[in-house]
Design a protein around this motif. Structure first.
Motif, PDB file in Angstrom:
ATOM      1  N   ARG A  72       0.957  -1.266  -0.175  1.00 59.61           N
ATOM      2  CA  ARG A  72       0.103   0.223  -0.058  1.00 59.61           C
ATOM      3  C   ARG A  72       0.684   1.237  -0.007  1.00 59.61           C
ATOM      4  N   CYS A  74       1.004   4.283   1.765  1.00 60.01           N
ATOM      5  CA  CYS A  74       1.919   5.264   2.789  1.00 60.01           C
ATOM      6  C   CYS A  74       2.558   3.586   3.536  1.00 60.01           C
ATOM      7  N   MET A  94      -2.857   4.544   7.376  1.00 61.59           N
ATOM      8  CA  MET A  94      -2.735   5.186   6.716  1.00 61.59           C
ATOM      9  C   MET A  94      -2.149   6.388   7.166  1.00 61.59           C
ATOM     10  N   HIS A 132       3.100  12.015   1.096  1.00 62.65           N
ATOM     11  CA  HIS A 132       1.840  10.386   1.573  1.00 62.65           C
ATOM     12  C   HIS A 132       2.525   9.953   2.771  1.00 62.65           C
ATOM     13  N   GLY A 155      -2.012  11.450  -1.099  1.00 63.64           N
ATOM     14  CA  GLY A 155      -1.849  10.221  -1.820  1.00 63.64           C
ATOM     15  C   GLY A 155      -2.306  10.538  -3.361  1.00 63.64           C
TER      16      GLY A 155
END
Length: 536
Positions: A72, A74, A94, A132, A155
């Protein structure tokens, strides 16, 4: 240029490090990170997309076929920058502000970034692109060791300008520590490269080597590309996803990316048979893929600009370039999920329209992640496997290919090894957690590399352990360990958990020990008492 060379030699007369011979000056280091790009999306890893510059780096450098990210955006960025697992760095999920230190949503003070570590060793540190890993200004790049920065703090955003896509959201493009508004003819991939080149040029008189972290936004949604790039891919996807997956799969075997015994995973259950689609549906997907391909093509063109600038400055032979993606292809769609009403309407426009805001969905991601199944967010190979290229003319043997498993946490110690820098035990009065990564320099030099005993993964309750050829994977909320032998079954098609229960127990025990050390909180427990403020 000559003054820079003399300065470097004088300061390094007694300086040696494992990456380069003692007589060489310390290398410039460039890390290029793609965003939401699948395992097979560049030419040298099987794609039909034209990526001649990346292909050239691979042909004259090292390709790693079992390299992993953290599944993912982050988490991968936190691990790359710090050499820690994302939870240890404070970004266990996140950019959500939570009271738990491992899930606070920004880099904590018990980690250092590559920029902070290399600056102590005399490097200039630059970044352009997507950050991010900290939304508040006190957590922006200049506060984490970078000397210069231009890019997107958040993001995702339009590639042509700046506007929010979720309610109560403020998107920020920043130059240094100040928000800025893009001008006319803005296209983010070009802009990030423009500033990267500017920072490199302006660093020349300092005589210092530089570290550049170039984190492209491409090809993350929304699908936005320039007309001249889209034109090259019109008609390229008319055969449909099934035949395209098969073509990529065949090419990957020919290139040696996949073992001969590897099998192509079945079409994802969320994706229809191509021939069942209407002509309008086919044309819509073909256009989305043409735009997606154009985004990667344009990224490659800009990587070519970086290479040309290095050669112009006489720095190409003394620069290391590392390229990878932050996670697998994304199945996410632009509907619901808190998107603004006008964004949901924009998702209905043709992907080639600059005013559109759309994604390529399950079908596109299933193609991007050939031959694997599942996507970004999950810990199957489709979520975590990345194409990895390292190029360094003075270090890496041409055409080297490694199938040894390695992880994004290995980039920090590799950079320090190249620079002859030390990983600090303390920084600005804070105790720094020991790095989890291992230097890849032995692989760069074509030597034996012991590698990791095991690799670990966790994101929002999805989890995995890779130990040699064995891998256990659990999907949230099912929370059932499945077992695969990746040597025989890289696509994770045959669950062996019932047949090898002792192996499952062994690897599950490894996971529990790691999760405790890495500060992982079970996702159901984390969500039962959120106490967080959603930021992105």
């Amino acid at each position: 240029m000559r003054r820079r060379y003399i300065t470097a030699i004088l300061t390094l007369t007694c300086f040696s490090f494992s990456g380069y011979p003692q007589t060489k000056k310390r290398p410039n280091i460039i890390i290029i990170l793609a965003d939401d790009m699948g395992y097979s999306d560049i030419g040298c890893f099987g794609s039909e997309i034209q990526t001649p510059n990346l292909d050239d780096l691979a042909r004259n450098g090292l390709k790693m076929t079992n390299f992993y990210n953290a599944s993912r955006c982050c988490p991968s960025r936190a691990s790359l920058l710090t050499g820690l697992f994302q939870h240890q760095a404070g970004v266990g999920d996140m950019m959500n502000t939570r009271p738990q230190s491992a899930y606070q949503g920004y880099l904590n003070n018990n980690c250092v970034t590559i920029a902070e570590a290399l600056k102590r060793a005399g490097y200039n540190a630059f970044m352009t692109g997507k950050w991010h890993v900290g939304q508040a200004p006190e957590h922006w790049p200049l506060k984490r060791g970078f000397d210069r920065y231009y890019g997107l703090i958040d993001g995702a955003a339009s590639y042509f300008g700046l506007y929010p896509y979720r309610p109560n959201q403020k998107l920020t493009i920043a130059l240094g520590d100040k928000p800025v508004t893009p001008g006319e003819n803005y296209y983010s991939t070009n802009a990030y490269t423009d500033y990267a080149i500017k920072f490199i040029e302006e660093s020349e008189p300092s005589g210092k080597p530089f570290f550049l972290y170039l984190a492209y936004q491409a090809p993350h949604w929304p699908l936005h590309a320039l007309p001249e790039d889209i034109a090259r891919y019109r008609g390229e996807y008319k055969e449909g996803w099934d035949k395209l997956r098969e073509a990529r799969f065949k090419k990957m075997k020919q290139l040696g990316i996949l073992d001969k015994n590897c099998e192509l995973s079945p079409r994802d259950k969320q994706v229809s048979d191509w021939e069942s689609l209407s002509q309008e549906e086919k044309e819509s997907w073909e256009e989305k893929m043409a735009v997606y391909a154009a985004m990667i093509d344009r990224m490659d063109q800009n990587i070519g600009r970086i290479k040309s600038k290095l050669k112009e400055l006489g720095e190409d032979q003394n620069t290391v370039i590392i390229f990878l993606s932050d996670n697998g292809g994304s199945n996410e769609s632009i509907r619901g999920n808190g998107f603004l009403p006008d964004i949901i309407e924009a998702a209905k426009k043709p992907a080639s329209d600059p005013a559109s805001f759309t994604s390529y969905g399950f079908a596109g991601a299933n193609l991007s992640n050939t031959p694997f199944r599942l996507f970004k967010h999950w810990e199957y190979e489709g979520g975590t496997a990345t194409p990895f290229i390292a190029w360094a003319p003075s270090v890496i043997k041409k055409g080297n290919v490694s199938s040894q498993p390695a992880h994004i946490i290995d980039i920090m110690p590799t950079c320090l090894d190249l620079a002859g820098a030390k990983y600090p035990k303390a920084y600005k009065g804070n105790t720094i957690k020991p790095t989890e990564g291992l230097s890849l320099i032995p692989l760069f030099n074509g030597k034996e590399w012991k590698g990791h005993d095991a690799l670990y993964f966790e994101h929002e309750g999805n989890k995995a352990v890779r130990h040699g050829d064995w891998k256990i994977v659990s999907e949230f909320p099912e929370n059932k360990w499945r077992l695969y032998n990746l040597k025989a079954d890289r696509s994770e098609l045959v669950d062996l958990s019932d047949k090898h229960k002792a192996k499952v127990k062994e690897l599950a025990s490894l996971y529990e020990s790691w999760a405790k050390r890495a500060e992982v909180i079970p996702f159901e427990e984390l969500n039962s008492n959120r106490g967080d403020k959603f930021q992105n």
